[in-house]
Enzyme design. Structure first.
Site, mmCIF file in Angstrom:
data_model
loop_
_atom_site.group_PDB
_atom_site.id
_atom_site.type_symbol
_atom_site.label_atom_id
_atom_site.label_comp_id
_atom_site.label_asym_id
_atom_site.label_seq_id
_atom_site.Cartn_x
_atom_site.Cartn_y
_atom_site.Cartn_z
ATOM 1 C CG ASP A 152 -0.351 -0.289 2.509
ATOM 2 O OD1 ASP A 152 0.635 -1.043 2.556
ATOM 3 O OD2 ASP A 152 -0.841 0.232 3.532
ATOM 4 C CE1 TYR B 122 -3.996 1.592 9.984
ATOM 5 C CE2 TYR B 122 -2.592 1.690 11.924
ATOM 6 C CZ TYR B 122 -2.748 1.680 10.554
ATOM 7 O OH TYR B 122 -1.635 1.741 9.743
HETATM 8 FE FE1 FEO Z 1 -0.040 0.677 5.542
HETATM 9 FE FE2 FEO Z 1 1.769 -1.827 6.693
HETATM 10 O O1 FEO Z 1 1.087 -0.802 5.376
#
Ligand code: FEO
Length: 400
Positions: free
Chosen positions: A81, A191
């Site tokens: 990402d 998160y």
């Molecule tokens: Fe947002 Fe560990 O990648």
């Protein structure tokens, strides 16, 4: 968008994203891949974006800066990402140094097979940017990958924290003080609970190391979600709390049911818990109907969980197996547990759940409750008793 002085946000806000890490993480509110550009006497690009957006990102970057003016690329962490745009960028500027950790180089080579001008850095190494400013690197292994590092921009007092302190939260507002605070809190906790729980020890150690440096922090720029500019250390304080065996006065029941018997058990057990303790928050989740990452967030908040399943094929239901595997991997600490379930003739589910809870490091307060077929009034009362007894056993363990 300008972040501060000569620092610009050049990332991508992903409003569409609903699943991240394959199918591993639900992103109800989208996400963003934050890339930053520092333009002092030297021009430095920090991190890239996920590959589906690489060309769009590169085009936007080119409209912000002449790529030939970029003196250095900093890769804090090379999960796809953040590194997806790197191969496309480096086609345009193949000789520009790429700053990363030793593992960073290994991971970029492994993912993209690129032979770049790698500059491997360690904590304390820096890039002199000119105008009296420096970008100082801080290694942060296992927050959350072995390659992770952060950097600190002197003069502007900005900590670029990569995944740490981030949220999967799309917003055009970009800054923490401009967004809905409830949404932000929910996404921060989810998160942390789903990604950083196993690394609580490293979280505490790294935060204390950074705090120990006594650096002023005016802004924390993570690689996902909004930038912390108003009271930026509030998220650092929250991380310290969450990393310290965090729990609320909550008991969560996670179950799946075939013909409603295990559901009835869950509801009766919950009623028993509430009988015994009118203050404890009790929540029930049918696992086949619930988002697993939201459930994990509730487990994170709980002081104890009860896991229930009907018995099928001498085992438990697939949704129960899935959450038990998630729970095992996240290495929760300091939590209690129990099991329950309805069965017709063999009834292995409870024993198997117990075994998985033990492996996951939960402290089991009893051997669980099994009921045959559909619980009648007497069996429903047994479930309520089980709930009351569960509270008594939790209290007894806490007072030990
Ligand atoms: Fe947002 Fe560990 O990648």
């Amino acid at each position: 968008m300008k972040i501060k002085n000569n620092v610009t946000f050049v990332g991508k806000i992903d409003w569409e994203l609903r699943k991240f890490h394959g199918d591993e993480y639900s992103t109800h509110r989208g996400s963003s891949y934050n890339s930053y550009l520092i333009e002092e006497e030297k021009t430095v690009l920090i991190d890239t974006v996920w590959s589906p957006y690489a060309m769009e990102w590169l085009k936007n970057l080119q409209s912000t800066v002449d790529l030939q003016k970029i003196d250095a690329v900093v890769m804090h962490h090379n999960e796809n990402d953040h590194s997806g745009g790197l191969p496309f960028l480096m086609e345009k500027i193949p000789d520009v140094p790429v700053y990363c950790t030793k593992n960073g180089e290994k991971f970029i080579r492994g993912l993209y097979h690129l032979d770049l001008n790698y500059k491997v850095v360690k904590t304390g190494d820096k890039i002199a940017l000119g105008n009296g400013k420096e970008l100082v690197f801080v290694e942060a292994p296992m927050l959350h990958w072995p390659d992770t590092m952060m950097s600190y921009l002197t003069g502007d007092n900005i900590l670029f924290s990569n995944d740490g302190f981030g949220q999967h939260y799309a917003s055009e507002f970009l800054f923490n003080d401009l967004v809905d605070q409830y949404e932000l809190d929910v996404e921060c906790l989810k998160y942390y609970a789903n990604i950083l729980t196993p690394f609580a020890g490293q979280v505490k150690k790294k935060i204390n190391e950074i705090l120990g440096m006594g650096l002023p922090v005016d802004m924390i720029c993570p690689s996902h979600g909004v930038i912390w500019r108003q009271n930026p250390t509030q998220i650092v304080e929250k991380y310290l709390q969450w990393a310290d065996h965090y729990q609320e006065n909550q008991i969560t029941l996670l179950y799946d049911t075939m013909w409603q018997s295990t559901r009835v058990m869950a509801e009766e057990i919950a009623a028993g818990i509430q009988d015994a303790d009118g203050e404890v928050v009790v929540k029930l989740y049918n696992l086949s109907q619930s988002d697993k990452n939201d459930v994990i967030t509730e487990v994170f908040k709980s002081k104890a969980i009860l896991v229930g399943s009907a018995t099928i094929n001498n085992g438990y239901l697939v949704s129960v197996a899935g959450i038990l595997e998630e729970i095992r991997g996240l290495k929760f600490k300091n939590k209690k547990a129990g099991a329950f379930g309805s069965y017709g003739w063999s009834g292995e589910a409870v024993k198997m759940i117990n075994s998985e809870l033990d492996k996951a490091g939960f402290s089991r307060v009893n051997d669980g409750l099994k009921i045959t077929w559909n619980p009648d009034n007497e069996q429903q009362e047994l479930c309520r008793q089980f709930g009351r007894e569960f509270v008594r056993l939790l209290d007894a363990e806490n007072n030990r």
